[in-house]
Motif scaffolding. Sequence first.
Motif, PDB file in Angstrom:
ATOM      1  N   PRO A  34      23.263  -1.201   3.220  1.00  0.00           N
ATOM      2  CA  PRO A  34      23.177   0.188   2.738  1.00  0.00           C
ATOM      3  C   PRO A  34      22.961   1.217   3.843  1.00  0.00           C
ATOM      4  CG  PRO A  34      21.774  -1.263   1.428  1.00  0.00           C
ATOM      5  CD  PRO A  34      22.192  -2.032   2.631  1.00  0.00           C
ATOM      6  N   PHE A  35      22.604   0.783   5.063  1.00  0.00           N
ATOM      7  CA  PHE A  35      22.220   1.739   6.096  1.00  0.00           C
ATOM      8  C   PHE A  35      23.194   1.786   7.277  1.00  0.00           C
ATOM      9  CE2 PHE A  35      18.445  -0.250   4.197  1.00  0.00           C
ATOM     10  CZ  PHE A  35      17.883   0.852   3.578  1.00  0.00           C
ATOM     11  N   ILE A  36      24.323   1.101   7.171  1.00  0.00           N
ATOM     12  CA  ILE A  36      25.205   0.986   8.348  1.00  0.00           C
ATOM     13  C   ILE A  36      25.851   2.305   8.735  1.00  0.00           C
ATOM     14  CG2 ILE A  36      25.679  -1.460   7.956  1.00  0.00           C
ATOM     15  CD1 ILE A  36      28.307  -0.655   6.682  1.00  0.00           C
ATOM     16  N   PHE A  37      25.937   3.260   7.795  1.00  0.00           N
ATOM     17  CA  PHE A  37      26.578   4.541   8.110  1.00  0.00           C
ATOM     18  C   PHE A  37      25.576   5.569   8.633  1.00  0.00           C
ATOM     19  CE2 PHE A  37      29.575   2.662   5.063  1.00  0.00           C
ATOM     20  CZ  PHE A  37      30.748   2.765   5.803  1.00  0.00           C
ATOM     21  N   GLU A  38      24.305   5.165   8.787  1.00  0.00           N
ATOM     22  CA  GLU A  38      23.328   6.074   9.372  1.00  0.00           C
ATOM     23  C   GLU A  38      23.466   6.029  10.898  1.00  0.00           C
ATOM     24  OE1 GLU A  38      19.454   5.136   8.017  1.00  0.00           O
ATOM     25  OE2 GLU A  38      19.904   5.482   5.894  1.00  0.00           O
ATOM     26  N   ARG A  39      23.216   7.151  11.526  1.00  0.00           N
ATOM     27  CA  ARG A  39      23.400   7.227  12.966  1.00  0.00           C
ATOM     28  C   ARG A  39      22.360   6.369  13.688  1.00  0.00           C
ATOM     29  NH1 ARG A  39      21.598  13.571  13.496  1.00  0.00           N
ATOM     30  NH2 ARG A  39      19.668  13.345  12.334  1.00  0.00           N
ATOM     31  N   PHE A  40      22.826   5.717  14.749  1.00  0.00           N
ATOM     32  CA  PHE A  40      22.031   4.838  15.599  1.00  0.00           C
ATOM     33  C   PHE A  40      21.549   3.580  14.889  1.00  0.00           C
ATOM     34  CE2 PHE A  40      21.341   8.888  17.913  1.00  0.00           C
ATOM     35  CZ  PHE A  40      21.902   8.520  19.119  1.00  0.00           C
ATOM     36  N   ALA A  77      31.834  -0.528   2.802  1.00  0.00           N
ATOM     37  CA  ALA A  77      31.969  -1.828   3.455  1.00  0.00           C
ATOM     38  C   ALA A  77      31.517  -2.928   2.520  1.00  0.00           C
ATOM     39  CB  ALA A  77      31.163  -1.867   4.737  1.00  0.00           C
ATOM     40  N   LYS A  78      32.211  -4.093   2.621  1.00  0.00           N
ATOM     41  CA  LYS A  78      31.814  -5.302   1.917  1.00  0.00           C
ATOM     42  C   LYS A  78      31.648  -6.387   2.969  1.00  0.00           C
ATOM     43  CE  LYS A  78      34.287  -4.253  -2.374  1.00  0.00           C
ATOM     44  NZ  LYS A  78      35.358  -4.709  -3.304  1.00  0.00           N
ATOM     45  N   SER A  79      30.552  -7.094   2.906  1.00  0.00           N
ATOM     46  CA  SER A  79      30.304  -8.078   3.963  1.00  0.00           C
ATOM     47  C   SER A  79      29.448  -9.215   3.432  1.00  0.00           C
ATOM     48  CB  SER A  79      29.604  -7.414   5.153  1.00  0.00           C
ATOM     49  OG  SER A  79      29.388  -8.341   6.183  1.00  0.00           O
ATOM     50  N   LYS A  80      29.669 -10.374   4.039  1.00  0.00           N
ATOM     51  CA  LYS A  80      28.845 -11.525   3.762  1.00  0.00           C
ATOM     52  C   LYS A  80      28.537 -12.172   5.092  1.00  0.00           C
ATOM     53  CE  LYS A  80      28.358 -15.316   0.527  1.00  0.00           C
ATOM     54  NZ  LYS A  80      29.016 -16.116  -0.536  1.00  0.00           N
ATOM     55  N   GLU A  81      27.286 -12.417   5.343  1.00  0.00           N
ATOM     56  CA  GLU A  81      26.865 -12.900   6.655  1.00  0.00           C
ATOM     57  C   GLU A  81      27.540 -14.233   6.998  1.00  0.00           C
ATOM     58  OE1 GLU A  81      22.690 -12.934   9.205  1.00  0.00           O
ATOM     59  OE2 GLU A  81      22.664 -12.868   6.984  1.00  0.00           O
ATOM     60  N   SER A  82      28.056 -14.303   8.246  1.00  0.00           N
ATOM     61  CA  SER A  82      28.754 -15.481   8.802  1.00  0.00           C
ATOM     62  C   SER A  82      30.148 -15.676   8.215  1.00  0.00           C
ATOM     63  CB  SER A  82      27.947 -16.769   8.595  1.00  0.00           C
ATOM     64  OG  SER A  82      26.673 -16.658   9.214  1.00  0.00           O
ATOM     65  N   GLU A  83      30.592 -14.779   7.310  1.00  0.00           N
ATOM     66  CA  GLU A  83      31.931 -14.917   6.744  1.00  0.00           C
ATOM     67  C   GLU A  83      32.829 -13.742   7.080  1.00  0.00           C
ATOM     68  OE1 GLU A  83      31.934 -15.745   2.620  1.00  0.00           O
ATOM     69  OE2 GLU A  83      30.629 -17.516   2.788  1.00  0.00           O
ATOM     70  N   GLY A  84      32.284 -12.621   7.468  1.00  0.00           N
ATOM     71  CA  GLY A  84      33.108 -11.503   7.864  1.00  0.00           C
ATOM     72  C   GLY A  84      32.790 -10.227   7.105  1.00  0.00           C
TER      73      GLY A  84
END
Length: 583
Positions: A522-528, A564-571
């Motif tokens: 949920p926070f990947i689009f926040e700066r830094f 974004a959609k993501s699953k750890e270790s899968e992409g």
Amino acid sequence: MLWRSVVFKLWFTIILLVAFVLMILTIFLLEFFENFYVEEAEESLMNEAENVSSIIEEHEDLSLTLNTIDQLLAPQTRVTVFFNEHQYWQNDIETNTLPNIDPSWFVGNIDINHVFGANESVKKITEVPNGNAEIIIVGIPTADQNGAIYVYQSLDVVEETTTRATKLILIAATVAIILTTIFAFFLTSRITAPLMKMRKAAGELSKGEFHTKVPVLTHDEIGELAISFNRMRRQLNYHITALNQEKSQLSSILRSLADGVITVNKQLGVMLINPPAEQFLAQINFTKEEEPHSLPVELRNHFQKVIEEENEYTKEIVAVGRNFVLIMTPLYIEGSVRGAVAIIRDMTEERQLDKLRKDFLANVSHELRTPISMMQGYAEAIVDDIAESKEEKQELAQIIYDESLRMNRLVNELLDLARMEAGHIQINHAKVPVKPFIDRVIKKFSSLFEEQEIELRTNVPSGIEYYFDPDRIEQVMTNLIDNALRHTNEDGKITIDVEEQKNELVIHIKDNGSGIPEEDLPFIFERFYKSDKSRTRNGKKKGTGLGLSIAKHIIEAHNGSIYAKSKESEGTTFTFTIPKKED
């Protein structure tokens, strides 16, 4: 019911009063007439007795005297004349209603025999001897005081006259009762008809119908009451309408407030609450067994403290990961505390903004400190002639140059992000063929794909043209592809799919790299913001943490969306859309 109505009560009261008066009046009238007729009969008999006495005194011929007396007497009157106690005379009558009385009864009756030898008269109602009939008898002494004259008649004559009078009185009373009934019914109807209409109007008034008007039929007190009722109805309608408007306005204001409002009385019962406050209570009671909108124990204690101490109170509460500030104040009504009011303000965004500000300063300091430290260290190495050969000095100078480029890129990205957040981003739309545009962007990374041995797959339909800013969208594509390269291991795969859905251009950039942890997504689009808290990328090129934030602002400036959609270790798959703009 009829006997409970005002009409019946008023009518019954009037009838009862008139009947009582008529009954009393009838009793007195009957008594009066009975006494009157008895006195009249006694007076008539007395006159006849005096006439008989006069005739006896004036005539010397006894037979002529008795014959004259017999002719002068009334048919129903009997006279007994005693010349002395042993000599008497009685007239003959044809009626059977008056019995014959033996003359000795007059002499032997002590109530009436005292007339003999006395100068007084007798008037008496008595029963006849050997019978039940009553008579009226009067007696006077003769002129020579040696005898007595008794005149009597049956009491039935008086009773018959009294009965006739009684019938007349009863008929008159009955007629009076009937007329009174009609008059009372008419009067009560005239009086109560407006009252019944006012009762009906009052019933409708109690149901909230304020448009019913009572007609004014008279100009007396009832008419004035109807006028006052109509005036009261108008005033109530005005005040109720004003109260409803104020209540609706207050309710609208409370519902439109971003802050929650709770008002409680002295018994801690909720009197007023708005939707934000209901949401706050639901979040407070989420992990508890209490009702969603009930006051929890901790809030009850705070309210009780405010009411008892009559002071304002401020408290910060954390519920379900959100920060709330409660500002409580006593509720005064006519100078006394009647409850408390709490303003509930959601401070989560303010706390997050404050945290972001602190993180921003820390991140900028960190991102700038690293290249500055490296530039300073390598510059000192050159100044101190640590690097002796020309190749070593050139290598150090190249590192200093690369770090300066990194600092320049960081500053430029910060400036771009600041302009975008301030709304100063400029979008230059142009009609762009999508497939050539995507191919040109990918061509910049061809060497990197080959160097890292990463497979690139593209699925871009031909012939699609869209209006967008090619430079800005290229910047977005560059950031997303660069992220994919940095998070994908060797022999990995990156796929770029382009499709058109519902007048939108949809671009997917998918990799099979390390992926993003679910708690960081949920926070990947926040700066830094960097999911790798160690700020390293497995020895690969480091990022500034601003690329995704800049990409988000660019896509939103095109009225599109990015997620974004993501699953750890899968992409990870980044998707952004650009709405179609007509020519």
